[in-house]
Design a protein around this motif. Structure first.
Motif, short mmCIF file in Angstrom:
data_model
loop_
_atom_site.label_atom_id
_atom_site.label_comp_id
_atom_site.label_asym_id
_atom_site.label_seq_id
_atom_site.Cartn_x
_atom_site.Cartn_y
_atom_site.Cartn_z
N GLN A 127 1.01 1.38 7.19
CA GLN A 127 1.12 0.97 5.79
C GLN A 127 1.28 -0.53 5.64
O GLN A 127 0.82 -1.11 4.66
CB GLN A 127 2.32 1.70 5.15
CG GLN A 127 2.48 1.45 3.65
CD GLN A 127 3.61 2.28 3.06
OE1 GLN A 127 4.19 3.14 3.73
NE2 GLN A 127 3.92 2.03 1.79
N GLN A 134 -8.70 -1.29 -3.75
CA GLN A 134 -8.08 -2.55 -3.33
C GLN A 134 -9.09 -3.37 -2.52
O GLN A 134 -9.89 -2.83 -1.76
CB GLN A 134 -6.83 -2.28 -2.48
CG GLN A 134 -5.65 -1.74 -3.28
CD GLN A 134 -4.38 -1.68 -2.43
OE1 GLN A 134 -4.44 -1.71 -1.21
NE2 GLN A 134 -3.24 -1.57 -3.09
N GLN A 178 -3.86 3.96 6.28
CA GLN A 178 -5.29 4.13 6.02
C GLN A 178 -6.02 4.40 7.33
O GLN A 178 -5.72 3.75 8.34
CB GLN A 178 -5.88 2.89 5.35
CG GLN A 178 -5.33 2.60 3.97
CD GLN A 178 -5.99 1.40 3.31
OE1 GLN A 178 -6.95 0.85 3.85
NE2 GLN A 178 -5.50 1.00 2.14
N ASP A 238 -4.45 3.60 -3.44
CA ASP A 238 -4.97 2.43 -2.72
C ASP A 238 -6.47 2.25 -2.87
O ASP A 238 -7.02 1.25 -2.41
CB ASP A 238 -4.63 2.54 -1.22
CG ASP A 238 -3.13 2.53 -0.98
OD1 ASP A 238 -2.42 1.89 -1.78
OD2 ASP A 238 -2.68 3.16 0.00
N ARG A 252 0.85 -1.19 0.00
CA ARG A 252 0.00 0.00 0.00
C ARG A 252 0.89 1.24 0.00
O ARG A 252 1.99 1.24 0.54
CB ARG A 252 -0.93 -0.01 1.22
CG ARG A 252 -1.87 -1.20 1.23
CD ARG A 252 -2.93 -1.04 2.33
NE ARG A 252 -2.36 -1.00 3.66
CZ ARG A 252 -2.12 -2.09 4.39
NH1 ARG A 252 -2.38 -3.30 3.90
NH2 ARG A 252 -1.61 -1.98 5.59
#
Length: 265
Positions: free
Chosen positions: A123, A169, A96, A166, A92
């Motif tokens: 990450q 995904q 997030q 990202d 990634r």
């Protein structure tokens, strides 16, 4: 002896009254195994997937999707919503941040009493866990208040901070709702005429005869009835007051016989 008997009876009554109070604080029972746990999530309030308390719901989605579920809650319950997002193993670009929100039947966002409602996954993290414990559901509240009320509740799970590279995904989400029965300590004098279970009504514009009728959500909380352990404590309080009066009278009235006058007095 009389005082000892009074104290013994009072201790027995207090023990009997404490039993239902302890039972009320236990987590709610899981639903029967007949109902299969959902394996998908809705994409809006209107299409939210129905789940029951105690079920482990799962869903496969893409990073950036909004995932919705709905569950019923009744008065004197304190629901806790837990969610786990399993992140992709592929590299990634950045960390997030995921967020878990809970809304009531009027789609009012409910505050979390405690729990990690928003969390950032590093990450290289493989998953992120979130939780939200709502305030105790009340049987009744003022119209201007935003207190949790009996009815349907909505769960929304989504990523609120993610790199553009990202997005899209694949991720897997798990959601579970459990409640703690608080009991009569949260009881109020009043109740709703109907629980906050919104209807789902849509109208198709394809043709004049093609119209979808309104449908009411199947999820309804179980009615808890008028009984509350407040009745037990009120009854015990009245009995203890009566016993205290009897004990006080026994202590203060004396033997009830006139004192003897010594001879020759």
């Amino acid at each position: 002896m009389r005082i000892a008997r009074v104290l013994t009876v009072a201790a027995l009554l207090l023990g009997a009254a404490a039993s239902p109070a302890v039972a009320d604080s236990s987590p709610s029972a899981s639903p029967s195994g007949d109902s299969a746990a959902p394996t998908s999530a809705g994409t809006s309030f209107r299409t939210a997937t129905e789940i029951q308390q105690g079920q482990q719901a799962t869903a496969s989605a893409s990073t950036g999707d909004y995932l919705y579920w709905q569950f019923p809650a009744e008065e004197q319950q304190r629901p806790t919503v837990r969610a786990t997002v399993k992140l992709p193993s592929s590299p990634r670009s950045s960390a997030q941040t995921w967020q878990l929100d809970v809304y009531d039947g009027l789609r009012r966002r409910q505050a979390c009493q405690y729990g990690a409602q928003t969390r950032t996954a590093a990450q290289d993290a493989s998953s992120v866990n979130l939780s939200c414990t709502l305030r105790t559901v009340r049987a009744w509240a003022e119209p201007w208040a935003d207190d949790p009320l009996p009815g349907t509740y909505y769960i929304r799970l989504t990523v609120v901070g993610v790199g553009a590279a990202d997005l899209g995904q694949p991720v897997n989400a798990e959601v579970r709702v459990d409640s703690k029965d608080v009991g009569g300590s949260a009881a109020v004098d009043g109740s709703l005429a109907e629980p906050l279970v919104p209807g789902i009504a849509t109208r198709s514009e394809k043709s004049d005869s093609d119209t979808d009728t309104a449908a009411l959500s199947k999820l309804r909380p179980d009615a808890s009835g008028w009984w509350s352990d407040r009745w037990v404590w009120t009854g015990v309080g009245g009995i203890l007051a009566a016993l205290a009066g009897i004990g006080g009278y026994a202590l203060t009235r004396g033997s009830g016989r006139p004192s003897r006058v010594p001879p020759g007095a």
